[in-house]
Write an enzyme that holds these catalytic residues in place. Sequence first.
Site, PDB file in Angstrom:
ATOM      1  N   THR B 142       0.824  -1.210   0.000  1.00  0.00           N
ATOM      2  CA  THR B 142       0.000   0.000   0.000  1.00  0.00           C
ATOM      3  C   THR B 142       0.862   1.266   0.000  1.00  0.00           C
ATOM      4  OG1 THR B 142      -1.746  -1.169   1.142  1.00  0.00           O
ATOM      5  CG2 THR B 142      -1.756   1.217   1.338  1.00  0.00           C
ATOM      6  N   GLY B 181       2.738  -2.847   8.421  1.00  0.00           N
ATOM      7  CA  GLY B 181       3.069  -3.084   9.827  1.00  0.00           C
ATOM      8  C   GLY B 181       4.558  -3.302  10.003  1.00  0.00           C
ATOM      9  N   GLU B 424      -6.641  -5.073   3.478  1.00  0.00           N
ATOM     10  CA  GLU B 424      -6.657  -6.309   2.663  1.00  0.00           C
ATOM     11  C   GLU B 424      -7.798  -6.270   1.650  1.00  0.00           C
ATOM     12  OE1 GLU B 424      -4.077  -7.713   3.270  1.00  0.00           O
ATOM     13  OE2 GLU B 424      -3.653  -7.845   5.398  1.00  0.00           O
TER      14      GLU B 424
END
Lengths: 667, 667
Positions: B142, B181, B424
Amino acid sequence: MNRDIVRERKKGAFNPLDLTYVLDNGKIMTEKRRRIESMVYNDPQFKKKELSFMNQVERFNHSLDQELKAVRKMREQGWNPVDNRDEMAWFRSAVHGPEVNPLNLHTSMFLHTIMFQMTEEQQKKWLQAVLDFKIFGTYAQTELGHGTFLRGLETTATYDPSTQEFVLHSPTLTSMKWWPGNLGKVVTHAIVAARLITRAKDHGIHMFLCQLRHLEDHTPMPGVELGDIGPKFGFNNLDNGFLRLDHVRIPREQMCMRFSQVKPDGIYIAPPNTKLSYSSMVLARSNIVYSVGTALAKGATIATRYSAVRRQSELIPGRPEPLIIEYQSQQLKLFPQIATAIAFILCGQQVKQMYLTFISQAKEGNYSSLPELHSTTAGLKAFATQRACEGLEVLRMACGGHGYSSASAFPEIYGTFSPTCTFEGENTVMLLQTARFLVKAVRQASKGGKLTTLMSYLKMDQSERCNAKEPKDFMNIQTLLKAYRHRAKRMVTYATSSLEADLRGGLNNAIAWNKNHLHLLPASTAHCHLFVLDTFNQAVENAVCEDATKRILRTLVQFYALDGIVENKGEFLESGYLSIRHVDLVSKQLINLLAVIRPNAVSLVDAFDIHDDKLGSVLGRYDGNVYENLYKWAKSAPLNEKDVPDAYHLYIKPFLEENKTRVQARL
Amino acid sequence: MNRDIVRERKKGAFNPLDLTYVLDNGKIMTEKRRRIESMVYNDPQFKKKELSFMNQVERFNHSLDQELKAVRKMREQGWNPVDNRDEMAWFRSAVHGPEVNPLNLHTSMFLHTIMFQMTEEQQKKWLQAVLDFKIFGTYAQTELGHGTFLRGLETTATYDPSTQEFVLHSPTLTSMKWWPGNLGKVVTHAIVAARLITRAKDHGIHMFLCQLRHLEDHTPMPGVELGDIGPKFGFNNLDNGFLRLDHVRIPREQMCMRFSQVKPDGIYIAPPNTKLSYSSMVLARSNIVYSVGTALAKGATIATRYSAVRRQSELIPGRPEPLIIEYQSQQLKLFPQIATAIAFILCGQQVKQMYLTFISQAKEGNYSSLPELHSTTAGLKAFATQRACEGLEVLRMACGGHGYSSASAFPEIYGTFSPTCTFEGENTVMLLQTARFLVKAVRQASKGGKLTTLMSYLKMDQSERCNAKEPKDFMNIQTLLKAYRHRAKRMVTYATSSLEADLRGGLNNAIAWNKNHLHLLPASTAHCHLFVLDTFNQAVENAVCEDATKRILRTLVQFYALDGIVENKGEFLESGYLSIRHVDLVSKQLINLLAVIRPNAVSLVDAFDIHDDKLGSVLGRYDGNVYENLYKWAKSAPLNEKDVPDAYHLYIKPFLEENKTRVQARL
């Protein structure tokens, strides 16, 4: 200024400022509000800090500091909370941005109870001290074991005629006061709701003024145990607190005696109307619909502006990525919330007006409008807070992943807003209170009794059928209102019949009610939905504004009505007024209106006129410069203070060292 | 142990442990899970701390520390992430309680990409280092400007044959990687998704392994700018990060070359199937439905147990206050969530199985099931996350005000869970992907083409009408399934016809799709709803368990189906299979089943078998001792460290002093 958003602003068919005047209830109000807000925004002591970078204690300190600075500044203006309600609310709202006023209870419920439930003599002693903040107060009603069900409260106030004192006591663990704002650390005094016991008789809940902390050093008074109740989903600038009272004595004069009294010898004099002591709750609830509208307006502003600068995916192969506001699914997320926010703001103005009318009547001893006001505000409070909570999450998710970042302000807005569904009366209980009023009205109607204007729809002919033939026939607001009235009547009468059948079957009243929640709750909701649509439509028709503004407002009324039908089509079909074919026409007309609203979307949210400092959102910035400011915001985040974090030296490095020499894992 | 909850546990008509076996997919699995969990719960280094009392940096440190301790402990067991997937998941879930595993991406997407998209030769170099944590990795896809729309990603990887390197670069502000993350502070490496450019041609998104920090001192590599993206609604134990690449060079061998390759001279070899590079996303999504079920199970456990100890209001005058679970409105909040949680858990097991089947087929070169798997997981992911998000808020609010306290664990659970709706794959985009599959199926069916089992409902006779005469006729699951099939068929064919009409009217394909989101999205939802009901029912029928367990499970299937009809009655009425009279019978039967579920409610949530330490909720404690523990919890809250807070000396005292002498405010 982002070029896309500039282009959007040129597309609008009306002047946003003219709509702002309507939402503020007049040009004079808008100008006053803006003048007051600019006092805050131009004052360096109120410069905004990033709240989400602070921990709970830092937020608590910061927020209290800001509020006390605000109070000092407002004093310089010579304002007082009765004559300058609006000014002070605007000022505070500008100071606190997305947070709530941390001393809200002092200036609302605490002050209100003293002004409204104390005698003039009592007020002479206390009112000035409250206005001047010689003491800090809160309103302590909710207990660990009881919230909305007031009759269940356990704290006792037992009158001792030998000393002419009340003994305030928490007889059980669950009787501890729990939740009141500022109770934990800030206040010196509280209005305590407690069961009055005198001459061995329990007279139910009454209000008592109790000192909780010494004025000299802020330590708790003897017999008083106080503390913060810990972190919450939001409201973390506030010390919501607990209070345990161990036989704390207060003078007889500290019971609020305007309506009921205890004489020195312990004789109890009952109030003229037992509902009067709840009027503080009605005050709180009557403000909620309006503030729900403004909270939803914040969310709509953020998501709509972001949708007018964010580009994604493709609509026409080879062309640049479209703004996400071009997607029908995005419009179906944004526009209903814009319409609902405006509906609630205008409807909230109406409800506030109803409350002020009641207060001025009450001053002359006329309390007749209290029951209808009570049941109207109860249901509306539930209806509006529930819709807005759902709407805020739709809007957050309409911003995709970035809505989840604190930079969007949605986490703060949602956390602060969402307790409205459970506080000041839990929503399900509130809807059932309205249901009681509705069932009573159906029974009256069936006996040919007189109905208030609000309930006149119970008289309509349920066999009537809609005669719309094509989508545009649903532009007629009377047709739409009729559909809503049919639906409400069907649901209210259906729930009543089902209830009556159970009563005839021999169930006791409470059990029969409980067996029909499935029907009573949506009936109540349908009634409130109709009330909002009707009030919204009237407010728009009565609005004094430019023609272009009136046109877009009428479109929003229609859109609000159509969207409500699509969302609840089962209920509309059940009423029989609309057929499956009609619902299909309604969908088509809803889609037609998307195109009408589309060019006005950014102008509509601009009309909410929410200053960037109040919004506190990188995604919702007026200038649309989202990406560079997300980057700037992130770089100042707490974890970025060090390029190589402490966690490296503490955990990561030793772990990597271990692994260098280790026997390998095998798959 | 609270006496009310003890009494509740005695009421259940089945053995909760037997249901636990079903939910865990067998007794052996339950016993294994419990053994592994008790390793954690009995280990002092994993003793739970109150997360909501920590600030972001403290949470980040604490969580990382716990995870590294967990990795060490799991190594002692000799586990590896391929053969011991379940064991490691159970262990981590016990360690992290309501938080996510802070290194989740290292062991899922990072590892998976290396195992699945690198050649064996590449894996020789990297796989062992990943398994042994000689490096820390994440999956950086992303970007600030693009999420779900992968084709829009802007990061480039330009091949330079002169040095046989790729040059990774962020050409714009919006091309910065954003959200992955651990990217901000923890990782040393990342799989970076970038547009492959070789011989001046853009071949679209490919995966590259890039080192981001020096292994010696954790400082960023030259040309690499990294940081945390700041606080979020949840996930605050995780350093979601940003990454800006300035012409960073990596060897040619660090492109993942299993499916597509770049030869030393820069010649590009295309993959056999362009969808293959997305398989990491399918992995993530296929796990979501199951984990959605477990998240909802947590919420249902908390709210149901609390409802079985909280007493409020009255049902029979003079009698003690009833447990709030006695109220029909409360049952209507709790039971649908219990049924949905079980439906998602069982359905999630099925979807996981579909994924594992695909993986084993893929290993043999057979990728034929990928398209159906891709579209099924897409829609289901959206359907399940949306339902669960709404359900969690219903459950929180079912706890009244106390649900808002962090002591309930709801703020943590909701904050951690809610991004599933936008990550997601954003939910609206996911539903539209499924819609594409559905429209294709309708077109195939209309041409008499073959339909998969999944889509066979398109063949049914839409003119058929339900023949139920009384409420109990709706206990027949075949009748219920038929109603769902009729609804899905009606909505899917309606959306397709509307789309076809617009195409015939001359609109281009993308524009016509965009004009029909209002119909396509609910059609997709109706299809997923049917899939879940069908799969839930089959899983229950196939479950190996005691008769009593089977009986309550069947009741839940019926209840889930009935509740879905009441909630969406408009869509069921539109399909014509059910009449208004039928919907009325469905409501009645729904109410009848409330009474069947009622005595089993606490046993049902006990069967989720969620340890108190994992739940982290005072309201949801197994022993039901809510009030004393709320008090205890609050007393240890951060603001209570000092009885008289610093804020008194800093702000309150000076203010009170000022006010003592001040000229009085006037009303």
